[in-house]
Motif scaffolding. Sequence first.
Motif, short mmCIF file in Angstrom:
data_model
loop_
_atom_site.label_atom_id
_atom_site.label_comp_id
_atom_site.label_asym_id
_atom_site.label_seq_id
_atom_site.Cartn_x
_atom_site.Cartn_y
_atom_site.Cartn_z
N CYS A 1 33.08 -0.68 100.96
CA CYS A 1 32.70 0.71 101.08
C CYS A 1 31.60 0.80 102.15
N LYS B 1 32.67 -0.53 91.24
CA LYS B 1 32.16 -0.12 92.54
C LYS B 1 31.15 -1.11 93.11
N VAL B 2 30.42 -1.79 92.25
CA VAL B 2 29.54 -2.85 92.75
C VAL B 2 30.39 -3.90 93.45
N THR C 1 36.33 -7.08 94.95
CA THR C 1 35.71 -7.63 96.16
C THR C 1 36.77 -8.12 97.14
N ASN D 1 31.45 -14.58 99.03
CA ASN D 1 32.23 -13.53 98.40
C ASN D 1 32.94 -12.70 99.46
N HIS E 1 31.25 -3.05 96.95
CA HIS E 1 30.08 -2.86 97.81
C HIS E 1 30.34 -3.11 99.29
N ASN E 2 30.96 -4.24 99.59
CA ASN E 2 31.12 -4.59 101.00
C ASN E 2 32.32 -3.92 101.66
N ARG F 1 34.66 -14.48 91.40
CA ARG F 1 34.77 -15.23 90.16
C ARG F 1 34.37 -14.40 88.94
N TRP G 1 26.61 -14.64 98.60
CA TRP G 1 27.21 -13.31 98.85
C TRP G 1 28.12 -13.33 100.06
N ARG H 1 36.43 -6.33 88.26
CA ARG H 1 35.28 -6.29 89.16
C ARG H 1 35.41 -7.37 90.23
N ALA H 2 35.87 -8.55 89.83
CA ALA H 2 36.05 -9.62 90.81
C ALA H 2 37.14 -9.25 91.81
#
Lengths: 293, 284
Positions: free
Chosen positions: B129, B122-123, B190, B98, B126-127, B104, B95, B186-187
């Motif tokens: 927000c 939104k997952v 991040t 990431n 995560h970092n 990926r 993590w 989603r990737a």
Amino acid sequence: MSFLSYLINGISLGSIYAIIALGYTMVYGIAKMLNFAHGDVIMVGAYVCFFAVTRFSLPPVVGVLLAMVVCTLLGMLIERLAYKPLRSAPSLAVLITAIGMSYFLQNSAQLLWTSNPKVFSSVVGNGALKLFDGQLSISYVTIVTIIICFAIIALLLFIVQNTKMGKAMRACSEDKGAAMLMGINVNTTISFTFAIGSALAAIAGVLLCSAYPTLMPTTGSLPGIKAFTAAVFGGIGSIPGAFLGGILLGVIEIFAKAYISTQLSDAIVFAVLILVLVIKPTGLLGHEIHEKV
Amino acid sequence: MTKTNMVPVPSLGIIPERDVNRMPILDIHHLGIDFGGLHAVEDFNLVIGRTEIAGLIGPNGAGKTTVFNLLTNVYTPSRGVILLDGVDIRGKKTWQLNEMGIARTFQNIRLFNKLTVEDNVKVGLHNICRYSTLEGVLRLPRYWKMEKEAHEKAMELLSIFDMQHMANYVAGSLPYGAQRRLEIVRALATNPKLLLLDEPAAGMNPSETAELMQNIRKIRDDFQIAIMLIEHDMNLVMGICEGIAVLNYGKIIAKGTPDQIKADPVVIEAYLGRQGEESLHAEG
């Protein structure tokens, strides 16, 4: 009128089961393990509150908060020391560790506080609300328990649905590997889950002992098992399921006691569980898990 | 497409000319991992430029996905050094990597199937927000502000693939192609510097693949990030990759531009077998 009174008492007892069941179900949902030490965390919470109020004469509210803090730390500690090293171990090993942890807590409590029952004085006060010219009397503990249970459910659903921690929890519950690769610290997330579950256990412990004022090192074990049953009943892993399962279990138990037999009430509760699982193996609100072959 | 001019760099790799004066995003030296006695990846050296689209190809079982797993520390390397943006990534958790800029996608889609499309993105956020759970529970202003930003950001990212209207669908119910696209979104959420795509075109039809190629290029241009992809679809690889590395039995057997790779006899042999043999045991 007695029917109504039984129903309300059942909902109240069920609320306690539901609060405990939430701890089981959340930990199961995210860490995929059954934390059988959960019931004993309840007992520790009740003891902390008991000593805070009787020994140190703190106000009950402070006692409850203290119990929550201690149980939160205890829950996180248990996870860190006992379960985290077994993260990739077979689930049977984790299960046995959890049972061992349960006995460890019970016996430690016996050493520390002896097995003599303590009389827990309700944190809510002993009064009762009288309705219908005194025909229906509902104790304050009962009312407070139900209100707190509903508040907790609303709060948890909000956290899980609408905050980023909740999204991280749901992501971990589905696929830890993918969650990790999306930048989510899976260990923190699991630890957070244990923290919430254990804080709830403290609340449950205090409420349980306020309603049934005998406190012993084994106080948490039977309610723990019943709450686990409630979690399975409602569909383990599901928060609304734990709530529904808990309430139903409490109501069934009280009705069984009142109308059928006091001695057989537990047997009837578990018979209903077996019946539900035969008809719907995933529990009332559980989802079926499809395993690819 | 205009051909990228590739230039050699001191560590024996090649990177796009435009990236030459900047720190390469990825600089791998002598990377290796053993599974039991098997050298799954051995002496793997690669440099990727900051805005390069790089390809990693090779027959099935050559170790391509293993390389991705080493880059994200899902597997811990037995040997070698990986520099991400000049920083040694040894000992970093998956993590944390990431957060450092590697994101990926997966060969077999691994979306959070029960979450909505928007929540999946939104997952990924995560970092980015930043608010505590307590602020969330009390619904303090920062919670609303951050969640609003996250929503807007998620919609903006979904718009890359024109998927805003799907935001409230459950991810598991999306058609296959959309799931693949959502994984890329989603990737991207991040905020990576290096995007690893594991067979992004697998299972897509030719027109979907063509669209994906345009989109990969667009993502690189808009976000100015490096993209490394594993792919079996040679039209896609030869069409968009600037530098290509060919892996066989865990070793790099060739590196170069698409034209060089296409003409390399060693590569042809790895894919099609030795010349003159009767049967062609082509794989993948």
